[in-house]
Design an enzyme around this catalytic site. Sequence first.
Site, mmCIF file in Angstrom:
data_model
loop_
_atom_site.group_PDB
_atom_site.id
_atom_site.type_symbol
_atom_site.label_atom_id
_atom_site.label_comp_id
_atom_site.label_asym_id
_atom_site.label_seq_id
_atom_site.Cartn_x
_atom_site.Cartn_y
_atom_site.Cartn_z
ATOM 1 N N ASP A 266 0.827 -1.211 0.000
ATOM 2 C CA ASP A 266 0.000 0.000 0.000
ATOM 3 C C ASP A 266 0.862 1.263 0.000
ATOM 4 O O ASP A 266 1.971 1.270 0.525
ATOM 5 C CB ASP A 266 -0.917 -0.025 1.244
ATOM 6 N N ASN B 244 -10.409 -2.662 -6.583
ATOM 7 C CA ASN B 244 -9.572 -1.809 -7.427
ATOM 8 C C ASN B 244 -10.154 -1.618 -8.838
ATOM 9 O O ASN B 244 -9.794 -0.672 -9.540
ATOM 10 C CB ASN B 244 -8.140 -2.353 -7.541
HETATM 11 C C1 FPP Z 1 -1.641 0.174 -3.439
HETATM 12 O O1 FPP Z 1 -1.257 1.506 -3.489
HETATM 13 C C2 FPP Z 1 -1.146 -0.582 -4.579
HETATM 14 C C3 FPP Z 1 -1.926 -1.104 -5.560
HETATM 15 C C4 FPP Z 1 -3.375 -0.983 -5.598
HETATM 16 C C5 FPP Z 1 -1.315 -1.836 -6.689
HETATM 17 C C6 FPP Z 1 -0.077 -2.625 -6.396
HETATM 18 C C7 FPP Z 1 0.664 -2.758 -7.637
HETATM 19 C C8 FPP Z 1 2.002 -2.807 -7.750
HETATM 20 C C9 FPP Z 1 2.939 -2.827 -6.618
HETATM 21 C C10 FPP Z 1 2.619 -2.820 -9.104
HETATM 22 C C11 FPP Z 1 2.133 -3.858 -10.003
HETATM 23 C C12 FPP Z 1 2.331 -5.229 -9.484
HETATM 24 C C13 FPP Z 1 2.735 -6.262 -10.204
HETATM 25 C C14 FPP Z 1 2.757 -7.604 -9.577
HETATM 26 C C15 FPP Z 1 3.181 -6.137 -11.596
HETATM 27 P P1 FPP Z 1 -2.396 2.609 -3.623
HETATM 28 O O2 FPP Z 1 -2.539 2.907 -5.062
HETATM 29 O O3 FPP Z 1 -3.621 2.151 -2.928
HETATM 30 O O4 FPP Z 1 -1.723 3.809 -2.862
HETATM 31 P P2 FPP Z 1 -2.452 4.933 -1.989
HETATM 32 O O5 FPP Z 1 -3.157 4.225 -0.878
HETATM 33 O O6 FPP Z 1 -1.305 5.757 -1.511
HETATM 34 O O7 FPP Z 1 -3.366 5.663 -2.904
#
Ligand code: FPP
Length: 249
Positions: free
Chosen positions: A23, A71
Site C-alpha cells: 500500500d 480496485n
Molecule cells: C496500493 O497503493 C497498490 C496497488 C493498488 C497496486 C499494487 C501494484 C504494484 C505494486 C505494481 C504492479 C504489481 C505487479 C505484480 C506487476 P495505492 O494505489 O492504494 O496507494 P495509496 O493508498 O497511496 O493511494
Amino acid sequence: MMESLKDKILIERLPEHIAVIMDGNGRWAKQQGKMRIFGHQHGVDAVRNTTEACAELGVKYLTLYAFSTENWNRSSLEVDALMSLLTTALKNELKTLNDNNIRLNAIGDLKRLPKSQYDALMYAIDNTKNNTRMTLTLCLSYSSRWELTKMVKDIATEVKQGKIAPEQVDEALINNHLATAGMPDPDLLIRTSGEERISNYLLWQIAYSELYFTKKYWPDFSKEDLYEAIVDYQSRERRFGKTSEQIKK
Ligand code: FPP
C-alpha cells in the site's frame, strides 16, 4: 560492510509464508507531485526486491495483494495503467523467476482480467510450474469475500450433487476449497503505508498470522525493511490460543 538486520534473522525460525498488502504507491507519487501510476511503476521495483530477499532467505511462499476486486472501481486510466504494468512486469521478470527457481502462481477472479493480461499470466505460470525454491502468488482481482463466497457455493454444489455430506464439512475441507488450497497459512502479514487494516485480504487464512505494519510507502520498501519485519516477527511468541507456559513445555 554496513551491518544488516539480515544477520539477526534466525534461519531455523523463518516464516514459511509471508503475505503482503502493498500500500501507498499513490501517496508516494503524490508526495513528489507525480501521477499515481509513477508510484505503481516504482512499486514493481519493491516487488522485485522483496521477492529476491525472500527467496535468498529461504521463505517458501510469498503472497502479494497486487489488485483487489475493489480496485476495478478506480479510474479507467489507473486500471489500464496497472494492467499494462502487469504484462510488462510478467514479460520482463520471467527470466529472473526461472533463473531463481521461483514458481509463479495467481489467485483471484482471473477471468475478469483482460485477455492479454490473462494470457500473459497463464503463460508465466505454466513456464515456471516446475520451479521449487519459492512460490510467488499474485492476488489479482482478489478479495477474501469473493473467495469465501465462491468456496461456499462450490461446497453447496457438491453437497447438492451428493458428492459430500454436510457432516463432512470441516476446516480441512474448507481449506481445500479456497484459492490458497495446498498452501500453508501466512505466518506473517505485512502492510505498508501506515494503514492498519486488512482490506478484504485472506480473512480465513490469517486467523493466527502475526500482523506487522510499517509507515513506509510500498515503493520505498527495501530488503532491509523486510528483514526488520522478520526480526520483529521472531521476537514474538506465537501461542495459537495456548498459554505461554504450554508453549514453553
Ligand atoms: C496500493 O497503493 C497498490 C496497488 C493498488 C497496486 C499494487 C501494484 C504494484 C505494486 C505494481 C504492479 C504489481 C505487479 C505484480 C506487476 P495505492 O494505489 O492504494 O496507494 P495509496 O493508498 O497511496 O493511494
